[in-house]
Design a protein around this motif. Structure first.
Motif, PDB file in Angstrom:
ATOM      1  N   GLY A 207       0.914  -1.079  -0.001  1.00 38.52           N
ATOM      2  CA  GLY A 207      -0.045   0.105   0.124  1.00 38.52           C
ATOM      3  C   GLY A 207       1.084   1.334  -0.025  1.00 38.52           C
ATOM      4  O   GLY A 207       2.092   1.118  -0.377  1.00 38.52           O
ATOM      5  N   SER A 208       0.046   2.341   0.147  1.00 34.11           N
ATOM      6  CA  SER A 208       1.078   3.513   0.143  1.00 34.11           C
ATOM      7  C   SER A 208       0.921   4.131   1.318  1.00 34.11           C
ATOM      8  O   SER A 208      -0.258   4.157   2.370  1.00 34.11           O
ATOM      9  CB  SER A 208       0.338   4.515  -0.827  1.00 34.11           C
ATOM     10  N   GLY A 209       2.018   5.064   1.758  1.00 34.01           N
ATOM     11  CA  GLY A 209       1.950   5.924   3.214  1.00 34.01           C
ATOM     12  C   GLY A 209       2.972   6.723   2.797  1.00 34.01           C
ATOM     13  O   GLY A 209       3.404   7.274   1.501  1.00 34.01           O
ATOM     14  N   GLY A 210       3.243   7.503   4.062  1.00 26.24           N
ATOM     15  CA  GLY A 210       4.321   8.712   3.683  1.00 26.24           C
ATOM     16  C   GLY A 210       5.802   8.368   3.079  1.00 26.24           C
ATOM     17  O   GLY A 210       6.425   7.483   3.594  1.00 26.24           O
ATOM     18  N   ALA A 211       6.369   9.085   2.410  1.00 29.61           N
ATOM     19  CA  ALA A 211       7.755   8.663   1.740  1.00 29.61           C
ATOM     20  C   ALA A 211       8.648   8.998   2.741  1.00 29.61           C
ATOM     21  O   ALA A 211       9.603   8.151   3.082  1.00 29.61           O
ATOM     22  CB  ALA A 211       7.948   9.683   0.589  1.00 29.61           C
ATOM     23  N   PRO A 212       8.692   9.810   3.825  1.00 29.27           N
ATOM     24  CA  PRO A 212       9.762   9.921   4.878  1.00 29.27           C
ATOM     25  C   PRO A 212       9.794   8.780   5.631  1.00 29.27           C
ATOM     26  O   PRO A 212      10.638   8.160   5.922  1.00 29.27           O
ATOM     27  CB  PRO A 212       9.244  11.089   5.744  1.00 29.27           C
ATOM     28  N   GLU A 213       8.553   8.051   6.062  1.00 29.10           N
ATOM     29  CA  GLU A 213       8.475   6.971   6.696  1.00 29.10           C
ATOM     30  C   GLU A 213       8.775   5.899   6.022  1.00 29.10           C
ATOM     31  O   GLU A 213       9.447   4.783   6.638  1.00 29.10           O
ATOM     32  CB  GLU A 213       6.879   6.810   6.917  1.00 29.10           C
ATOM     33  N   GLY A 214       8.802   5.754   4.666  1.00 29.08           N
ATOM     34  CA  GLY A 214       9.387   4.881   3.854  1.00 29.08           C
ATOM     35  C   GLY A 214      10.891   4.749   3.759  1.00 29.08           C
ATOM     36  O   GLY A 214      11.541   3.647   4.014  1.00 29.08           O
ATOM     37  N   VAL A 215      11.431   5.594   3.949  1.00 24.40           N
ATOM     38  CA  VAL A 215      13.062   5.711   4.374  1.00 24.40           C
ATOM     39  C   VAL A 215      13.292   5.156   5.540  1.00 24.40           C
ATOM     40  O   VAL A 215      14.361   4.377   5.850  1.00 24.40           O
ATOM     41  CB  VAL A 215      13.659   7.078   4.058  1.00 24.40           C
ATOM     42  N   LEU A 216      12.688   5.555   6.625  1.00 24.86           N
ATOM     43  CA  LEU A 216      12.821   5.036   7.898  1.00 24.86           C
ATOM     44  C   LEU A 216      12.672   3.490   7.917  1.00 24.86           C
ATOM     45  O   LEU A 216      13.492   2.792   8.693  1.00 24.86           O
ATOM     46  CB  LEU A 216      11.961   5.708   8.949  1.00 24.86           C
ATOM     47  N   ALA A 217      11.569   3.176   7.286  1.00 25.39           N
ATOM     48  CA  ALA A 217      11.314   1.527   7.256  1.00 25.39           C
ATOM     49  C   ALA A 217      12.505   0.787   6.504  1.00 25.39           C
ATOM     50  O   ALA A 217      12.735  -0.372   7.042  1.00 25.39           O
ATOM     51  CB  ALA A 217       9.938   1.525   6.483  1.00 25.39           C
ATOM     52  N   ALA A 218      12.883   1.597   5.412  1.00 20.64           N
ATOM     53  CA  ALA A 218      13.920   0.835   4.464  1.00 20.64           C
ATOM     54  C   ALA A 218      15.401   0.729   5.613  1.00 20.64           C
ATOM     55  O   ALA A 218      15.995  -0.438   5.304  1.00 20.64           O
ATOM     56  CB  ALA A 218      14.437   1.614   3.227  1.00 20.64           C
ATOM     57  N   ALA A 219      15.682   1.720   6.104  1.00 19.07           N
ATOM     58  CA  ALA A 219      16.624   1.531   7.179  1.00 19.07           C
ATOM     59  C   ALA A 219      16.652   0.707   8.083  1.00 19.07           C
ATOM     60  O   ALA A 219      17.498  -0.235   8.282  1.00 19.07           O
ATOM     61  CB  ALA A 219      16.958   2.934   7.905  1.00 19.07           C
ATOM     62  N   ALA A 220      15.288   0.489   8.658  1.00 19.53           N
ATOM     63  CA  ALA A 220      15.213  -0.653   9.512  1.00 19.53           C
ATOM     64  C   ALA A 220      15.494  -2.104   8.869  1.00 19.53           C
ATOM     65  O   ALA A 220      16.276  -2.935   9.310  1.00 19.53           O
ATOM     66  CB  ALA A 220      14.084  -0.644  10.303  1.00 19.53           C
ATOM     67  N   LEU A 221      14.707  -2.261   7.838  1.00 18.43           N
ATOM     68  CA  LEU A 221      14.844  -3.520   7.213  1.00 18.43           C
ATOM     69  C   LEU A 221      16.126  -3.802   6.506  1.00 18.43           C
ATOM     70  O   LEU A 221      16.602  -5.088   6.530  1.00 18.43           O
ATOM     71  CB  LEU A 221      13.850  -3.588   5.995  1.00 18.43           C
ATOM     72  N   ARG A 222      16.991  -2.917   6.205  1.00 14.60           N
ATOM     73  CA  ARG A 222      18.316  -3.005   5.698  1.00 14.60           C
ATOM     74  C   ARG A 222      19.143  -3.643   6.907  1.00 14.60           C
ATOM     75  O   ARG A 222      19.845  -4.692   6.793  1.00 14.60           O
ATOM     76  CB  ARG A 222      18.854  -1.943   5.239  1.00 14.60           C
ATOM     77  N   CYS A 223      18.829  -3.180   8.122  1.00 14.23           N
ATOM     78  CA  CYS A 223      19.512  -3.598   9.224  1.00 14.23           C
ATOM     79  C   CYS A 223      19.326  -5.187   9.503  1.00 14.23           C
ATOM     80  O   CYS A 223      20.157  -5.888  10.021  1.00 14.23           O
ATOM     81  CB  CYS A 223      19.262  -2.810  10.462  1.00 14.23           C
ATOM     82  N   MET A 224      18.101  -5.627   9.294  1.00 15.07           N
ATOM     83  CA  MET A 224      17.488  -6.842   9.360  1.00 15.07           C
ATOM     84  C   MET A 224      17.556  -7.785   8.299  1.00 15.07           C
ATOM     85  O   MET A 224      16.968  -8.997   8.386  1.00 15.07           O
ATOM     86  CB  MET A 224      16.180  -6.964   9.932  1.00 15.07           C
ATOM     87  N   GLY A 225      18.073  -7.538   7.184  1.00 13.32           N
ATOM     88  CA  GLY A 225      18.272  -8.391   6.000  1.00 13.32           C
ATOM     89  C   GLY A 225      16.876  -8.464   5.240  1.00 13.32           C
ATOM     90  O   GLY A 225      16.809  -9.288   4.359  1.00 13.32           O
ATOM     91  N   GLY A 226      15.780  -7.739   5.422  1.00  6.60           N
ATOM     92  CA  GLY A 226      14.765  -7.523   4.732  1.00  6.60           C
ATOM     93  C   GLY A 226      14.902  -6.529   3.559  1.00  6.60           C
ATOM     94  O   GLY A 226      15.990  -6.167   3.092  1.00  6.60           O
ATOM     95  N   GLU A 227      13.620  -6.503   3.019  1.00  2.00           N
ATOM     96  CA  GLU A 227      13.827  -5.212   1.916  1.00  2.00           C
ATOM     97  C   GLU A 227      12.897  -4.559   1.755  1.00  2.00           C
ATOM     98  O   GLU A 227      11.389  -4.773   1.988  1.00  2.00           O
ATOM     99  CB  GLU A 227      13.665  -6.145   0.556  1.00  2.00           C
ATOM    100  N   PHE A 228      12.804  -3.277   1.175  1.00  2.00           N
ATOM    101  CA  PHE A 228      11.789  -2.314   1.049  1.00  2.00           C
ATOM    102  C   PHE A 228      11.885  -1.699  -0.422  1.00  2.00           C
ATOM    103  O   PHE A 228      13.168  -1.419  -0.618  1.00  2.00           O
ATOM    104  CB  PHE A 228      11.944  -1.080   2.000  1.00  2.00           C
ATOM    105  N   GLN A 229      10.948  -1.596  -1.137  1.00  2.00           N
ATOM    106  CA  GLN A 229      10.862  -0.960  -2.372  1.00  2.00           C
ATOM    107  C   GLN A 229       9.712   0.146  -2.302  1.00  2.00           C
ATOM    108  O   GLN A 229       8.664   0.059  -1.897  1.00  2.00           O
ATOM    109  CB  GLN A 229      10.441  -2.023  -3.698  1.00  2.00           C
ATOM    110  N   GLY A 230       9.905   1.194  -2.990  1.00  2.00           N
ATOM    111  CA  GLY A 230       9.072   2.215  -2.942  1.00  2.00           C
ATOM    112  C   GLY A 230       9.071   3.197  -4.108  1.00  2.00           C
ATOM    113  O   GLY A 230       9.973   3.189  -5.206  1.00  2.00           O
ATOM    114  N   ARG A 231       7.950   3.841  -4.405  1.00  2.00           N
ATOM    115  CA  ARG A 231       7.651   4.571  -5.612  1.00  2.00           C
ATOM    116  C   ARG A 231       6.847   5.697  -5.323  1.00  2.00           C
ATOM    117  O   ARG A 231       5.684   5.616  -4.646  1.00  2.00           O
ATOM    118  CB  ARG A 231       7.043   3.835  -6.929  1.00  2.00           C
ATOM    119  N   LEU A 232       7.694   7.160  -5.553  1.00  2.00           N
ATOM    120  CA  LEU A 232       6.786   8.333  -5.211  1.00  2.00           C
ATOM    121  C   LEU A 232       5.596   8.458  -6.065  1.00  2.00           C
ATOM    122  O   LEU A 232       5.246   7.987  -7.048  1.00  2.00           O
ATOM    123  CB  LEU A 232       7.821   9.383  -5.510  1.00  2.00           C
TER     124      LEU A 232
END
Length: 320
Positions: A207-232
């Protein structure tokens, strides 16, 4: 990066959580956010580094504290980009619901995307699905592929998504597939992070949500070996122009982990304000004491530490 920086930044999220949790259920989201932001800013000043806020509470003329471009830290030491959400879930705290967090991510200068304040289409997964799914694919294709990779029946998958009218079509697709849907009232940083904690049972966040929150989520998932993809998802010419002004030349591009958080080391910390899927909220005790539960992570080592701390709140917090 310095090893002890993880303990420094978790102090920042702890104090912000303690300050804002006192407003839980009081119906005043602005005071809760102001309390978190003020506490976070005051603790930042004691940390020995030179930080610049790249994800914050708004532009300098919109936010009195922790605005984009604001310098933070003691002013001595290495330079870092800083992404903050002092209170991720202001409405959650105001109404006394679950999953509010205080969040900080720090990376070497130049690595965190300066995400404009607009919507972003998101796909977040944990380590088992990282590198195997595509944001460009139709949702039904993504869900079926995830089920195959996880060796589950589609009806055994759990997908989290914000409970918003704009997601009606996606929710309809998910219902038609028979997946279990975890509807979020707010807090999609926590929603994305939950995919990397097996105990939550969440397999995908869409789904969609705030872009700044997307960067924070990506940072967390990178630390845990997960993945985040986003499109503005700019909604008008003004938002397209804002993307261009912030150095994003193609707003329609699918943003990878590398685009969002770079390839340098990252420290991420989150403290529960109200109890959620993977962190307990602030609990007040007799004699001015309070408990916090936090997670602090590092990308380079993929170390995830849970910290349970008891604080004497009268030392540094006033009355709500």
């Amino acid at each position: 990066m310095q090893r002890d920086l993880s303990l420094e930044i978790v102090r920042v999220t702890e104090y912000a959580a303690l300050a804002s949790a006192r407003w839980t259920g009081k119906g005043n989201k602005h005071s809760a956010d102001e309390a978190a932001t003020s506490a976070m800013r005051s603790i930042f000043s004691s940390i020995p580094f030179r930080g610049t806020v790249v994800i914050g509470e708004g532009e300098m003329d919109e936010a009195p504290m922790l605005y984009i471009g604001e310098p933070v830290g003691s002013g001595v030491g290495p330079e870092y980009d800083v992404a903050v959400d002092p209170l991720e879930g202001t409405d959650i705290v105001a109404s006394g619901r679950n999953n509010a967090l205080s969040v900080v991510a720090i990376a070497e200068k130049g690595n965190l995307l300066h995400a404009p304040d607009m919507y972003m289409e998101k796909l977040a997964v944990g380590p088992r699905l990282a590198g195997h799914l595509r944001l460009e694919d139709p949702l039904d294709v993504t869900v079926r592929k995830a089920a195959e990779l996880l060796q589950k029946d589609v009806t055994e998958l759990t997908v989290s998504i914000l409970d918003r009218k704009r997601h009606a079509d996606k929710i309809l697709v998910l219902r038609s597939l028979g997946v279990k849907i975890h509807l979020l009232s707010d807090g999609d940083v926590a929603g994305a992070m939950a995919t990397a904690f097996p105990e939550t049972g969440i397999d995908l966040h869409v789904g969609s949500g705030g872009a700044p929150e997307g960067v924070l989520a990506a940072a967390a998932l990178r630390c845990m070996g997960g993945e985040f993809q986003g499109r503005l998802l700019p909604e008008d010419d003004a938002e397209v122009a804002r993307c261009l002004a912030m150095g994003i030349t193609d707003p329609s591009k699918v943003l990878s982990m590398r685009d969002l958080v770079g390839e340098s080391d990252i420290y991420f910390a989150a403290t529960g304000v109200t109890t959620g899927d993977f962190l307990s909220g602030v609990k007040y005790q007799f004699g001015g004491r309070a408990e916090t539960h936090s997670v602090v992570m590092r990308a380079e080592t993929q170390t995830v530490r849970f910290i349970h701390c008891v604080h004497q709140t009268q030392v540094y917090l006033g009355s709500a």
